[in-house]
Design a protein around this motif. Structure first.
Motif, PDB file in Angstrom:
ATOM      1  N   MET A 105       0.865  -1.246   0.004  1.00 60.30           N
ATOM      2  CA  MET A 105       0.019   0.112  -0.019  1.00 60.30           C
ATOM      3  C   MET A 105       1.016   1.292  -0.157  1.00 60.30           C
ATOM      4  O   MET A 105       0.499   2.254  -0.828  1.00 60.30           O
ATOM      5  CB  MET A 105      -0.883   0.148   1.299  1.00 60.30           C
ATOM      6  N   LEU A 106       1.906   1.121   0.784  1.00 59.57           N
ATOM      7  CA  LEU A 106       2.686   2.213   0.835  1.00 59.57           C
ATOM      8  C   LEU A 106       3.542   2.811  -0.490  1.00 59.57           C
ATOM      9  O   LEU A 106       3.700   3.782  -1.014  1.00 59.57           O
ATOM     10  CB  LEU A 106       3.803   2.281   1.997  1.00 59.57           C
ATOM     11  N   GLY A 107       3.968   1.531  -1.484  1.00 57.94           N
ATOM     12  CA  GLY A 107       4.295   1.750  -2.844  1.00 57.94           C
ATOM     13  C   GLY A 107       3.328   2.487  -3.661  1.00 57.94           C
ATOM     14  O   GLY A 107       3.845   3.254  -4.273  1.00 57.94           O
ATOM     15  N   VAL A 108       2.148   1.899  -3.527  1.00 62.57           N
ATOM     16  CA  VAL A 108       0.955   2.392  -4.250  1.00 62.57           C
ATOM     17  C   VAL A 108       0.781   4.020  -3.925  1.00 62.57           C
ATOM     18  O   VAL A 108       0.958   4.976  -4.897  1.00 62.57           O
ATOM     19  CB  VAL A 108      -0.102   1.994  -4.137  1.00 62.57           C
ATOM     20  N   ALA A 109       0.876   4.381  -2.720  1.00 64.78           N
ATOM     21  CA  ALA A 109       0.785   5.902  -2.432  1.00 64.78           C
ATOM     22  C   ALA A 109       2.018   6.540  -2.633  1.00 64.78           C
ATOM     23  O   ALA A 109       1.868   7.766  -3.128  1.00 64.78           O
ATOM     24  CB  ALA A 109       0.392   5.673  -0.894  1.00 64.78           C
ATOM     25  N   ARG A 110       3.229   6.010  -2.680  1.00 64.39           N
ATOM     26  CA  ARG A 110       4.281   6.771  -3.097  1.00 64.39           C
ATOM     27  C   ARG A 110       4.282   7.275  -4.507  1.00 64.39           C
ATOM     28  O   ARG A 110       4.558   8.165  -4.980  1.00 64.39           O
ATOM     29  CB  ARG A 110       5.631   6.096  -2.658  1.00 64.39           C
ATOM     30  N   ARG A 111       3.933   6.232  -5.440  1.00 66.10           N
ATOM     31  CA  ARG A 111       3.803   6.418  -6.789  1.00 66.10           C
ATOM     32  C   ARG A 111       2.685   7.656  -7.123  1.00 66.10           C
ATOM     33  O   ARG A 111       2.900   8.298  -8.028  1.00 66.10           O
ATOM     34  CB  ARG A 111       3.376   5.179  -7.343  1.00 66.10           C
ATOM     35  N   MET A 112       1.626   7.506  -6.447  1.00 70.12           N
ATOM     36  CA  MET A 112       0.523   8.598  -6.616  1.00 70.12           C
ATOM     37  C   MET A 112       0.774   9.994  -5.995  1.00 70.12           C
ATOM     38  O   MET A 112       0.769  10.708  -6.616  1.00 70.12           O
ATOM     39  CB  MET A 112      -0.898   7.976  -5.841  1.00 70.12           C
ATOM     40  N   LEU A 113       1.284   9.966  -5.185  1.00 73.97           N
ATOM     41  CA  LEU A 113       1.756  11.386  -4.441  1.00 73.97           C
ATOM     42  C   LEU A 113       3.172  11.721  -4.790  1.00 73.97           C
ATOM     43  O   LEU A 113       3.264  12.919  -4.562  1.00 73.97           O
ATOM     44  CB  LEU A 113       1.623  11.009  -2.858  1.00 73.97           C
ATOM     45  N   GLY A 114       4.124  10.733  -4.870  1.00 75.72           N
ATOM     46  CA  GLY A 114       5.435  11.365  -5.209  1.00 75.72           C
ATOM     47  C   GLY A 114       6.232  12.036  -4.050  1.00 75.72           C
ATOM     48  O   GLY A 114       7.405  12.330  -4.223  1.00 75.72           O
ATOM     49  N   ARG A 115       5.861  11.766  -2.621  1.00 75.96           N
ATOM     50  CA  ARG A 115       6.417  12.099  -1.541  1.00 75.96           C
ATOM     51  C   ARG A 115       6.183  11.124  -0.482  1.00 75.96           C
ATOM     52  O   ARG A 115       5.092  10.588  -0.161  1.00 75.96           O
ATOM     53  CB  ARG A 115       5.786  13.440  -1.023  1.00 75.96           C
ATOM     54  N   VAL A 116       7.220  10.592   0.040  1.00 78.41           N
ATOM     55  CA  VAL A 116       7.084   9.639   1.121  1.00 78.41           C
ATOM     56  C   VAL A 116       6.352  10.067   2.261  1.00 78.41           C
ATOM     57  O   VAL A 116       5.473   9.176   2.825  1.00 78.41           O
ATOM     58  CB  VAL A 116       8.558   9.339   1.695  1.00 78.41           C
ATOM     59  N   ASP A 117       6.434  11.391   2.893  1.00 75.59           N
ATOM     60  CA  ASP A 117       5.801  11.697   4.082  1.00 75.59           C
ATOM     61  C   ASP A 117       4.185  11.716   3.705  1.00 75.59           C
ATOM     62  O   ASP A 117       3.377  11.303   4.479  1.00 75.59           O
ATOM     63  CB  ASP A 117       6.157  13.337   4.367  1.00 75.59           C
TER      64      ASP A 117
END
Length: 147
Positions: free
Chosen positions: A1-13
């Motif tokens: 889930m974190l990987g998908v969110a990173r790709r969508m948002l472009g920011r780790v935080d």
């Protein structure tokens, strides 16, 4: 889930915040899951996707500030001064002293300086979910202490 969110948002935080908020929504809305409409995995990722899209929309309205442009020393001094101005006999001061330093600073930043949870998280270099949780728990402790 974190990987998908990173790709969508472009920011780790932001990705970490999106995953946390999505999981909280899953916990709160678990009773709404309908197996006949799809898999649990699909349901989870749909909630995460919607959370990420909401964050992307709200990010357009935020104007990022360069870290060096923020005068954290003067903000910290204002929060400390507001706390120091409370009389030592005041109930509020006693209750605030009962909170840990990070929680007290987050609550005072919110109420004295008028910062949003996101601004506090950025200034304290702490994840947004952590700041929200600290403020919520701290306010509950203050309410209990003052009643």
């Amino acid at each position: 889930m974190l990987g998908v969110a990173r790709r969508m948002l472009g920011r780790v935080d932001l990705a970490e915040d999106a995953v946390q908020e999505a999981l909280v929504l899953v916990w709160r809305r678990a009773h709404q899951f309908d197996e006949s409409r799809g898999s649990a995995k699909g349901w989870l990722y749909t909630i995460l996707r919607n959370r990420c899209l909401t964050m992307l929309r709200s990010e357009d309205r935020e104007v990022p500030t360069e870290p060096q442009a923020i005068d954290r020393a003067s903000e910290g001094a204002l929060v400390d001064a507001a706390f120091d101005r409370l009389p030592s006999s005041a109930d509020l001061r006693g209750c605030l002293e009962g909170l840990d330093e990070a929680t007290r600073r987050a609550i005072l930043s919110s109420y004295v300086l008028g910062h949003s949870h996101g601004e506090i998280a950025g200034r304290l270099a702490t994840p947004l979910g952590t700041v929200k949780a600290r403020i919520r728990r701290g306010l509950l402790k203050l309410r209990e202490c003052l009643s």
